[in-house]
Design an enzyme around this catalytic site. Structure first.
Site, PDB file in Angstrom:
ATOM      1  N   TYR A   1      27.254  19.260 -75.027  1.00 48.25           N
ATOM      2  CA  TYR A   1      26.969  20.540 -74.361  1.00 48.25           C
ATOM      3  C   TYR A   1      25.553  20.481 -73.800  1.00 48.25           C
ATOM      4  O   TYR A   1      24.670  19.878 -74.394  1.00 48.25           O
ATOM      5  CB  TYR A   1      27.104  21.675 -75.386  1.00 48.25           C
ATOM      6  CG  TYR A   1      27.584  22.968 -74.776  1.00 48.25           C
ATOM      7  CD1 TYR A   1      28.852  23.068 -74.211  1.00 48.25           C
ATOM      8  CD2 TYR A   1      26.778  24.096 -74.769  1.00 48.25           C
ATOM      9  CE1 TYR A   1      29.292  24.249 -73.656  1.00 48.25           C
ATOM     10  CE2 TYR A   1      27.224  25.292 -74.209  1.00 48.25           C
ATOM     11  CZ  TYR A   1      28.480  25.359 -73.660  1.00 48.25           C
ATOM     12  OH  TYR A   1      28.916  26.536 -73.101  1.00 48.25           O
TER      13      TYR A   1
ATOM     14  N   GLY B   1      36.941  22.634 -66.862  1.00 48.08           N
ATOM     15  CA  GLY B   1      37.454  21.427 -66.202  1.00 48.08           C
ATOM     16  C   GLY B   1      38.427  20.676 -67.095  1.00 48.08           C
ATOM     17  O   GLY B   1      38.199  19.519 -67.421  1.00 48.08           O
TER      18      GLY B   1
ATOM     19  N   TYR C   1      34.923  27.546 -63.931  1.00 43.64           N
ATOM     20  CA  TYR C   1      34.358  27.857 -65.255  1.00 43.64           C
ATOM     21  C   TYR C   1      34.847  26.893 -66.326  1.00 43.64           C
ATOM     22  O   TYR C   1      34.496  27.039 -67.499  1.00 43.64           O
ATOM     23  CB  TYR C   1      34.659  29.310 -65.650  1.00 43.64           C
ATOM     24  CG  TYR C   1      36.121  29.609 -65.916  1.00 43.64           C
ATOM     25  CD1 TYR C   1      36.998  29.897 -64.887  1.00 43.64           C
ATOM     26  CD2 TYR C   1      36.626  29.612 -67.219  1.00 43.64           C
ATOM     27  CE1 TYR C   1      38.331  30.167 -65.132  1.00 43.64           C
ATOM     28  CE2 TYR C   1      37.958  29.896 -67.480  1.00 43.64           C
ATOM     29  CZ  TYR C   1      38.806  30.177 -66.428  1.00 43.64           C
ATOM     30  OH  TYR C   1      40.133  30.449 -66.684  1.00 43.64           O
TER      31      TYR C   1
END
Lengths: 371, 371
Positions: free
Chosen positions: A92, A285, A283
Site C-alpha cells: 500500500y 484494479g 478506484y
C-alpha cells in the site's frame, strides 16, 4: 440484530510468541498505570510486511493508560477489506510502521473515558474517524476527537463497514460530475460492495445504473440479484463485445460518469458506454491490468480519466467533513434503503475469515470480524 | 517582410478538369450577379475524401455575389496543418461536406465590402474567426462577423498560422491547471509548432519546461535549438528510460501539467514526470499508439488524463472569446517573443508543399502557402 459470539480467545497459529509484547506497539504507550487504564487487548498484529497468513498473529497486549482526553472503546466489529491485506503486505502506498495492529475501520462501544471527555459517554457506539490502523483488536484507546458517535439502531456489521466502501460510493457519485434525476452512470465490478452501494445510491437520486459483471457460471443469477438491488441494466463483459454497444442502452441516457474497479478490457467497456465529455473514475484494479484509451477518445470524445482514493480525503479536516455523510449512509441502512452482503465471523475464527478474504476459498461475501 | 511570389497560376496536376465548375461548391452560391461580385478564385478543392495527393485539384471558381454584410478577402497565406490532411482524408470527426475547398486557417487582405459593412475596410488584414474550411483559395467571401481584423505589423506567415497551433498552446497552458511563476510543465513532441509555442509561452510566464524529443540522428542539434528557444531541459525518450527519472529534474519542480501529442511510451514518460495530482492533456497522437496508465497512478498518484480539441472551443461564442488571445499572440510575434519555423511556398508549388506536409520528403518545417 446484535449477535452473541464466542468471545473466548483460543490459541491459534496467530497466537503470541514469547517475545516481550510491550515492545510490539512502538507508537502506543501501553503501561499498567496507576491512573485509569484499558483492559488488556487481544489484537491481530504483524511485525513485518508479507503475506497476511504468514505474518499476522493474534496476541495479548497489556493495558494502556487512559489519559484525560482519551476514550477506551471495546471494539465490536471490523471488516477485512482488500486494502487491509495490502497494508499488511506492505504494497500500500502508505506503509504502516511495524509492528502494527492490523485493520482500518470498525465499530465499538465506549468502555471508559478520561476525565476531560465531555462529548462521549460509556455505552455510546463510535467509529474511528478518520478510519485508522489498529481496529482488529478488542480494546482501542484514542483521543475523543478521533471517534465519531453514531446511532445504535443499525446492525453492527454495517456500522463497522460504513466508512470505507459505502462512503467511497457516495463520494464518487458526488465529487466528479453533477448528477441529477434522470441521468445515468455506468460501472464495472457491479457486484462489489462499492458497486452495490452505487446502484442503490444512484436509484435513491433518480439516477439509472448500467452495470457490467464478469462472465462466469451463474451470471444469470447475479444479474437477477443485481437488478433486485435496483440496477437498471446488467450485462456481462462478453455481451458488450459488440459494435453498436449503445443500442443496448434503450431509453436510458448515455452516462456522464463511469466507475472502474477492474481495469483492462472491462475499463474499455465503461469508456465505450460514456457519452461525449464523460468522465471515468478508477478506484480499483481487480484484473491487475492497466487502463488504455485511444488518442481520439481524449481529443474528439473529450473523455476525462480520474482516480479516487478515500484515504486522501481523510487528511486534515476531510474526515470531519465526511461525518455527516456517514450519518446519512447509516440512516439509509436504518431505513432498509442501503444493504450489501457480509458474513459476520467470530474473532475466534479469524484464521478462516482471513483465508476467505484472501480469496483462498473462492468468491465469498465481505468478512466482518465480530469481537 | 512581405514577400512577392509568382501569382500566375500554372496548370498542374491539380488543374481543373472539364467538369462544370459551378457545381463544385454546392454550399456556396457563386454567380455572375449584376450586383458587386468577387473576382474569380483559384482554389484547392476535393470532390471526394481520400489521400490528398489523389483527390485534391486546383480549379478556377467563378465570381460570387458580395451581399450587403459580406466581405471579400484576397487570401495572402494559409498553412497545411495535419488536421487539413485529415479533413481531406475524411478521417476527421467533423467530415466536411464534399465538394469542398480545403484549408482551415489563413490570412488575407480585404478586397471589397458589402454596403452594410462598417467594421472592416479595404486593405485591412483579416483572419477567418472561427477558422473554417475553405482557406486554400485566392478569394474568399464571408459575412463581416466571420472575420477578425488583425494588426499588419506581423509577417503574414505568422498571421496565417496563429489560430490553430499557437492558440492551442496558449489555451492548454491556461485551461486545465493554474500555473504561476516558478511552476513547470512537461511535454513530448517538443519540436512541433505547438511544442515550440508552449516552451516560449511558459518562459514568458516564468514557467520552466521539461521537453521530450524523439531519438533520431541529429538529436543533439535539436536539443540545442530547443534550448535556445527557451527550453529548460530537453531529453530524448531513451535518456528517460531509467528508474529514478525524477533525478533529472535537478532544481526544477515536478510539473503539475504535461502535454502529449505522441501517445504510447512517450506519453508514459510524460506521466512518469508529473507530480502527485498532476494532469496530462492529450492533443495529438503522432505515434498512432494509445495512452496506457496503471490503476495505481490513478488512485494513489491521483493523475488525471484529459484531452484538448481547439475546434470544440470555437463553437458558439468561443471564437469571439479567442480573438483577444489571438491579438496577444500576434503582439508577442511582433515583439519577437514568439517564433517558430515555417517554410513559405508560392501557390504554384502547392503540389510540392503538399508532399512535404504529408511527410513524403522527410521531416520538413510547416508549409505555408503564399497566394
Amino acid at each position: 440484530m446484535q449477535m452473541t459470539y464466542l468471545r473466548s480467545f483460543r490459541a491459534s497459529r496467530y497466537c503470541a510468541s514469547q517475545r516481550p509484547l510491550s515492545c510490539i506497539l512502538s507508537n502506543t504507550i501501553r503501561a499498567f498505570a496507576a491512573a485509569a487504564s484499558s483492559p488488556p487487548s487481544k489484537a491481530v498484529v504483524y511485525e513485518q510486511h508479507g503475506s497476511p497468513d504468514g505474518v499476522v498473529r493474534v496476541v495479548d497486549l497489556p493495558s494502556v493508560e487512559i489519559k484525560e482526553n482519551d476514550v477506551c472503546v471495546r471494539m465490536m466489529a471490523s471488516p477485512i477489506n482488500p486494502s487491509d491485506i495490502n497494508r499488511i503486505e506492505g504494497v500500500y502506498p502508505v506503509r504502516p510502521q511495524v509492528p502494527a495492529v492490523a485493520g482500518y475501520e470498525g465499530v465499538g462501544e465506549v468502555h471508559s473515558v478520561g476525565p476531560a471527555v465531555n462529548r462521549l459517554a460509556v455505552g455510546d457506539w463510535v467509529i474511528p474517524s478518520p478510519p485508522s490502523s489498529g481496529t482488529w483488536q478488542t480494546y482501542m484507546v484514542k483521543e475523543e476527537s478521533a471517534w465519531h458517535k453514531i446511532c445504535k439502531e443499525v446492525p453492527m456489521e454495517y456500522a463497522a463497514t460504513i466508512t470505507v466502501n459505502p462512503l467511497t460510493a457516495l463520494r464518487m457519485l458526488g465529487d466528479f460530475v453533477k448528477l441529477t434525476s434522470g441521468d445515468s452512470i455506468v460501472q464495472n465490478g457491479a457486484t462489489s460492495i462499492v458497486g452495490q452501494c452505487i446502484i442503490q445510491l444512484a436509484k435513491i437520486n433518480g439516477v439509472s445504473s448500467i452495470n457490467i459483471i464478469r462472465d462466469r457460471p451463474g451470471s444469470e443469477e447475479v444479474k437477477e440479484k443485481t437488478k433486485k438491488l435496483g440496477a437498471d441494466l446488467v450485462y456481462t463483459e462478453s455481451q458488450l463485445s459488440m459494435k453498436n454497444i449503445k443500442s443496448l442502452l434503450a431509453d436510458i441516457p448515455e452516462p456522464h460518469i463511469g466507475f472502474n474497479c477492474v481495469g483492462g478490457d472491462s475499463a474499455s467497456l465503461v469508456l465505450k458506454l460514456l457519452r461525449q465529455g464523460g468522465t471515468m473514475v478508477t478506484y480499483g484494479g481487480m484484473s491487475k491490468k492497466p487502463i488504455t484509451m485511444s488518442t481520439s477518445s481524449f481529443i474528439f470524445k473529450d473523455l476525462a480519466l480520474r482516480g479516487f482514493w478515500l484515504q486522501k480525503l481523510m487528511t486534515g479536516d476531510g474526515a470531519i467533513a465526511c461525518r455527516p455523510m456517514i450519518d446519512y449512509l447509516l440512516s439509509l441502512v436504518r431505513r432498509g434503503e442501503l444493504k450489501y452482503e457480509m458474513e459476520a465471523v467470530p474473532f475466534s475464527d479469524f484464521s478462516t475469515a482471513l483465508d476467505k478474504a484472501m480469496g483462498k476459498l473462492g468468491s465469498q461475501p465481505k468478512q466482518v470480524i465480530i469481537f
